[in-house]
Design an enzyme around this catalytic site. Structure first.
Site, PDB file in Angstrom:
ATOM      1  N   ASN A 232     -12.054 -11.567  -4.324  1.00 23.11           N
ATOM      2  CA  ASN A 232     -11.361 -10.475  -3.484  1.00 23.11           C
ATOM      3  C   ASN A 232      -9.847 -10.078  -4.167  1.00 23.11           C
ATOM      4  OD1 ASN A 232     -11.406  -8.899  -0.977  1.00 23.11           O
ATOM      5  ND2 ASN A 232      -9.814 -10.093  -0.360  1.00 23.11           N
ATOM      6  N   GLU A 296     -10.507  -4.821   3.254  1.00 18.68           N
ATOM      7  CA  GLU A 296      -9.279  -4.615   3.943  1.00 18.68           C
ATOM      8  C   GLU A 296      -8.889  -3.308   3.844  1.00 18.68           C
ATOM      9  OE1 GLU A 296      -6.476  -7.486   2.669  1.00 18.68           O
ATOM     10  OE2 GLU A 296      -7.870  -9.084   1.954  1.00 18.68           O
TER      11      GLU A 296
HETATM   12  C1  XIL Z   1      -1.452 -10.134   5.422  1.00 20.54           C
HETATM   13  C2  XIL Z   1      -1.628 -10.078   6.893  1.00 20.54           C
HETATM   14  O1  XIL Z   1      -1.901  -8.883   7.320  1.00 20.54           O
HETATM   15  C3  XIL Z   1      -0.200 -10.383   7.597  1.00 20.54           C
HETATM   16  O2  XIL Z   1      -0.452 -10.347   9.123  1.00 20.54           O
HETATM   17  C4  XIL Z   1       0.331 -11.466   6.815  1.00 20.54           C
HETATM   18  O3  XIL Z   1       1.600 -11.625   7.392  1.00 20.54           O
HETATM   19  C5  XIL Z   1       0.315 -11.280   5.291  1.00 20.54           C
HETATM   20  O4  XIL Z   1      -0.902 -11.133   4.767  1.00 20.54           O
HETATM   21  N1  XIL Z   1      -3.887  -8.904   1.195  1.00 20.54           N
HETATM   22  C6  XIL Z   1      -4.675 -10.053   1.937  1.00 20.54           C
HETATM   23  C7  XIL Z   1      -4.561 -10.346   3.237  1.00 20.54           C
HETATM   24  O5  XIL Z   1      -5.769 -10.777   1.204  1.00 20.54           O
HETATM   25  O6  XIL Z   1      -4.714 -11.580   3.535  1.00 20.54           O
HETATM   26  C8  XIL Z   1      -3.140  -9.782   3.596  1.00 20.54           C
HETATM   27  O7  XIL Z   1      -2.959 -10.193   5.064  1.00 20.54           O
HETATM   28  C9  XIL Z   1      -2.919  -8.266   3.210  1.00 20.54           C
HETATM   29  C10 XIL Z   1      -3.039  -8.281   1.740  1.00 20.54           C
END
Ligand code: XIL
Length: 378
Positions: A232, A296
């Site tokens: 990922n 995401e």
């Molecule tokens: C982010 C979360 O959304 C936040 O709450 C946390 O503080 C930091 O991480 N890439 C990823 C996710 O793989 O795990 C991240 O999530 C955003 C970027």
């Protein structure tokens, strides 16, 4: 007959039966869709259990529309799951209604699961998995091996290669074993590349070199042979060195017989700035025999946002879903949160926000209507 065809056919029949009701209740115009179909309108009280009654409202759920198109629609949740009172009840009802896949926004990261060396804390992760199972949702596990959000004891320690190998194997084995058979897909390795396509400097890369990646996948497969195992990353939606390095990595892993089944495209976008030919990129990786998941998705705008920003954002959500629908191996699309009130964006990107389909009051935005329309085939 493949079950996906049966699923689609069944959903089409159900959709047909309720077509009249949909017209009457939901309306054909966007504003009516927003009013009738957006919020967590499920009555408060006990959360629904599976199998869920075929309430007519479910015809309007994004979840049902996505299922009919052969994709899982997911969201990532963190604080909202545990919010009390009416706010929490509406939030959970909305999640169960519109989504069929769940990712822990933070609860399955190293620092939450193993805050002290050898001491695991399962409460948050367990509650996400339990919620998903209660509501007939799949879980995307996120994430086993990453350079960020590692417990301080790991991040600040000095480790020999042997120690690092043992720490990686212990963490991956313990976590994947606990949820064995209950995780549809694991993000086994997250963000292994710098933006220029070189291997990222991380605790794992410094101690083990590039080999940590294959080790992580083999260890995860041994612990949970049923889970689909993903690499990922973000930024790989764009043509360029990072995408090419990722492509070369998965090619190498496949050639070496490493159990990798998919690539996750995080898809953290800015409104008006989608990557060119995203469907082509998804297909490029799918052609290696891999699943491709959008893991995401969010589309941030400058805040305070305008109606024009929200319209652009809606079109972008629509286009991302359309790209996924074009690629048969794109079987899962997760939005990184539900409401603008919970999103990670404002605290991460100064001056940006409002990135999600529901606003902070859990009211649907134009992006919701766009998702509804594209999933309904309009
Ligand atoms: C982010 C979360 O959304 C936040 O709450 C946390 O503080 C930091 O991480 N890439 C990823 C996710 O793989 O795990 C991240 O999530 C955003 C970027």
């Amino acid at each position: 007959m493949p079950s996906s065809i049966l699923r689609r056919a069944g959903a089409r029949v159900r959709a047909g039966v309720r077509r009249a009701a949909r017209r009457a209740v939901c309306g054909a115009v966007v504003t009516s869709v927003l009013a009738a179909c957006g919020g967590g309108g499920d009555s408060a009280g006990t959360p629904p259990t599976e199998p869920r009654p075929p309430a007519s409202a479910d015809t309007f759920a994004l979840r049902a529309l996505a299922t009919a198109k052969g994709i899982r629609l997911g969201t990532a949740i963190d604080r909202g799951l545990r919010t009390g009172g009416t706010a929490g009840t509406s939030f959970r009802a909305l999640v169960a209604r519109h989504f069929s896949s769940l990712t822990a926004e933070n609860d399955m990261k190293h620092q939450r699961l193993q805050p002290q060396r050898g001491v695991y804390a399962w409460g948050g992760a367990d509650s996400i998995v339990a919620f998903a199972e209660t509501h007939g949702m799949q879980v995307r596990g996120h994430t086993l091996v990453w350079h960020q959000q590692n417990a301080a004891w790991l991040a600040n320690g000095t480790w020999t290669a042997d120690e690092a190998r043992a720490l990686l194997v212990d963490h991956v084995t313990t976590v994947a074993t606990r949820y064995r058979g209950r995780i549809a897909a694991w993000d086994v390795v997250n963000e292994a590349f710098e933006d220029d396509g070189t291997l990222r400097n991380s605790v794992w890369q410094r101690t083990l070199g590039a080999d940590y990646i294959a080790l992580a996948f083999r260890t995860a497969a041994a612990a949970d042979p049923q889970a689909r195992l993903f690499y990922n990353d973000y930024g790989i939606e764009w043509p360029g060195r990072k995408q090419d390095s990722t492509y070369a990595l998965v090619q190498r892993l496949l050639a070496a017989g490493v159990p990798i089944h998919g690539v996750g495209f995080q898809a953290h976008f800015q409104a008006g700035q989608l990557p060119p030919n995203f469907a082509g990129t998804l297909q490029r990786f799918a052609a290696l025999g891999l699943d491709v998941h959008i893991t995401e998705l969010d589309v941030r705008v400058r805040t305070p946002s305008t109606a024009t920003d929200r319209a652009t954002q809606a079109q972008n959500y629509r286009d991302v879903v359309a790209a996924c629908l074009q690629v048969s191996r794109c079987t899962s699309l997760t939005i990184w949160g539900v409401s603008d009130g919970d999103s990670w964006v404002p605290s991460t990107f100064a001056g940006w926000g409002d990135a999600l389909p529901w606003d902070a009051a859990l009211q649907p935005k134009p992006a919701f209507a766009a998702l509804y329309a594209v999933l309904a085939g309009r």
